[in-house]
Write a protein that holds these residues in place. Sequence first.
Motif, PDB file in Angstrom:
ATOM      1  N   LYS A  21       0.833  -1.192   0.000  1.00  0.00           N
ATOM      2  CA  LYS A  21       0.000   0.000   0.000  1.00  0.00           C
ATOM      3  C   LYS A  21       0.869   1.243   0.000  1.00  0.00           C
ATOM      4  CE  LYS A  21      -3.920  -2.172   2.328  1.00  0.00           C
ATOM      5  NZ  LYS A  21      -4.825  -2.131   3.501  1.00  0.00           N
ATOM      6  N   GLY A  22       1.235   1.705  -1.195  1.00  0.00           N
ATOM      7  CA  GLY A  22       1.973   2.947  -1.312  1.00  0.00           C
ATOM      8  C   GLY A  22       1.021   4.046  -1.765  1.00  0.00           C
ATOM      9  N   VAL A  42       6.929   6.689   1.950  1.00  0.00           N
ATOM     10  CA  VAL A  42       8.009   7.486   2.547  1.00  0.00           C
ATOM     11  C   VAL A  42       7.700   7.729   4.015  1.00  0.00           C
ATOM     12  CG1 VAL A  42       9.415   9.567   2.371  1.00  0.00           C
ATOM     13  CG2 VAL A  42       8.238   8.693   0.344  1.00  0.00           C
ATOM     14  N   ASN A  43       8.696   7.520   4.855  1.00  0.00           N
ATOM     15  CA  ASN A  43       8.578   7.861   6.277  1.00  0.00           C
ATOM     16  C   ASN A  43       9.561   8.983   6.592  1.00  0.00           C
ATOM     17  OD1 ASN A  43       7.525   6.806   9.110  1.00  0.00           O
ATOM     18  ND2 ASN A  43       9.683   7.306   9.333  1.00  0.00           N
ATOM     19  N   PHE A  44       9.064  10.043   7.222  1.00  0.00           N
ATOM     20  CA  PHE A  44       9.893  11.191   7.580  1.00  0.00           C
ATOM     21  C   PHE A  44      10.124  11.201   9.087  1.00  0.00           C
ATOM     22  CE2 PHE A  44       7.171  12.370   4.005  1.00  0.00           C
ATOM     23  CZ  PHE A  44       8.085  12.833   3.067  1.00  0.00           C
ATOM     24  N   THR A 146      11.422   0.268 -10.371  1.00  0.00           N
ATOM     25  CA  THR A 146      10.795  -0.413  -9.246  1.00  0.00           C
ATOM     26  C   THR A 146      11.838  -0.722  -8.178  1.00  0.00           C
ATOM     27  OG1 THR A 146       9.152  -1.437 -10.698  1.00  0.00           O
ATOM     28  CG2 THR A 146       9.443  -2.431  -8.529  1.00  0.00           C
ATOM     29  N   CYS A 147      11.510  -0.393  -6.925  1.00  0.00           N
ATOM     30  CA  CYS A 147      12.424  -0.693  -5.821  1.00  0.00           C
ATOM     31  C   CYS A 147      11.615  -0.968  -4.560  1.00  0.00           C
ATOM     32  CB  CYS A 147      13.395   0.465  -5.579  1.00  0.00           C
ATOM     33  SG  CYS A 147      14.800  -0.006  -4.540  1.00  0.00           S
ATOM     34  N   ASN A 164       9.072   0.547  -1.495  1.00  0.00           N
ATOM     35  CA  ASN A 164       7.934   0.212  -2.351  1.00  0.00           C
ATOM     36  C   ASN A 164       7.739   1.280  -3.438  1.00  0.00           C
ATOM     37  OD1 ASN A 164       5.756  -1.472  -3.108  1.00  0.00           O
ATOM     38  ND2 ASN A 164       4.323  -0.136  -2.043  1.00  0.00           N
ATOM     39  N   ILE A 165       8.812   1.570  -4.171  1.00  0.00           N
ATOM     40  CA  ILE A 165       8.790   2.656  -5.156  1.00  0.00           C
ATOM     41  C   ILE A 165       8.533   2.108  -6.564  1.00  0.00           C
ATOM     42  CG2 ILE A 165      10.191   4.449  -6.260  1.00  0.00           C
ATOM     43  CD1 ILE A 165      11.700   4.751  -3.652  1.00  0.00           C
TER      44      ILE A 165
END
Length: 408
Positions: A21-22, A42-44, A146-147, A164-165
């Motif tokens: 779930k991106g 992304v986590n900041f 994809t990564c 999950n890019i």
Amino acid sequence: MQRFGGVWVTVLLLVGFPLAKGVEVEVHGKDNKTCIYAVLSVNFTVHYEGNGRMENASFQLPNSLSTNGSICGSNNSAPLLKMGFGTGHSLSLNFSQSVGTFSGDVVIFTYNTSDAKLFPGAKNASVKHVTVNSLMESVPLNTIYTCRSAEAIASEAVVMVFWNIRIQAFVENGTISKNESFCKADMSTTAAPTTMQIISTMTPIPTKPPPELPAVGNYTIKNGNGPCLLANMGLQLNITHTDDNQTRVVNIDSNSTASGHCGDKDAVIGLQDMDTTIIFRFSVEQSKFFLKEVKTHIILVLNGSITALNSSNSNLRYWQASVGSSYMCHKEQRLVVTDQLVINAFNVWIQPFDLKNGTFSRAEDCKANEDYIVPIAVGAALGVLVLIVLVIYIIGRMQNRSNGYEQF
């Protein structure tokens, strides 16, 4: 800019969320056709000055985003994916094209500490910008980059963890490609095929061998004047997930990428090993430094599904020594971070502050406290034993006297 290849170390009270779930984003051109397509998580984590002390703000890229300011790109301008959210926050990715390929150039994170929801009690409310090199590798045009693997970048007071890019810039005719180009981190973690072994019911099932001890890694964090933090240690993570209550043991590779920063009263070292990111934060109080916070980001496979597990604790007090000295401990140590994460540390030698000439200072050994406590404990035990013997002797004398009177 500091990169945790593919951290700074909380945070977040143990949260598990599926990597599938991106956040999905599309940028459309004047013809309303898709020109940039992206799915990413992304986590900041932002270290900011709060009310009387330094605080951490941790949050994820939300699903509700604005793409205002994004550019499809042309002969005179490069494509730009700008994702705005909250009160003045945004994440921007610039792209470039060269000889049949496209790649990411820079990542710009803008955050506004006047947002009381994300930065409660911020002392200096202002808009700040962090610019770092893009994590994205060059890929052929008409291909989705994809990564799945987690990769983190630390710069100044900010750590960004990406995973999950899926990204495609220069989308042709508005049609998102089905071709994929995988990042190097994903290619190196491809699982080998499993084989099945049939075991007779009469044959005892062998017990699982204990995990090997982790190799000791030597890590250095530098500032403009040279090394500012040195750390030698072997790390082993014991992870217990609530979904199955099974404990998984992960050894941190001694060749893990290290990054972080140093300050007068705050220092950070982060290690990136495959799908595991671990961050240690050190603080200073009353001329003593200690490990105050541990943050981890771990990718697990549970019941066939890929899950990210974030664990943190900012109220620790491990590895304490005087500022100007280093901390050393050759014995195995057990650092309890949360109910679901315990770190076994081996042969720790660390100094996060006041390095002289880029080398370790005099070491304060963890055995020193034990050597002081043991004689006290032994002396106390002997004292109690003497007291017991004395009481027994007195009782025996009293009984003998009583028996003597009766005989007379």
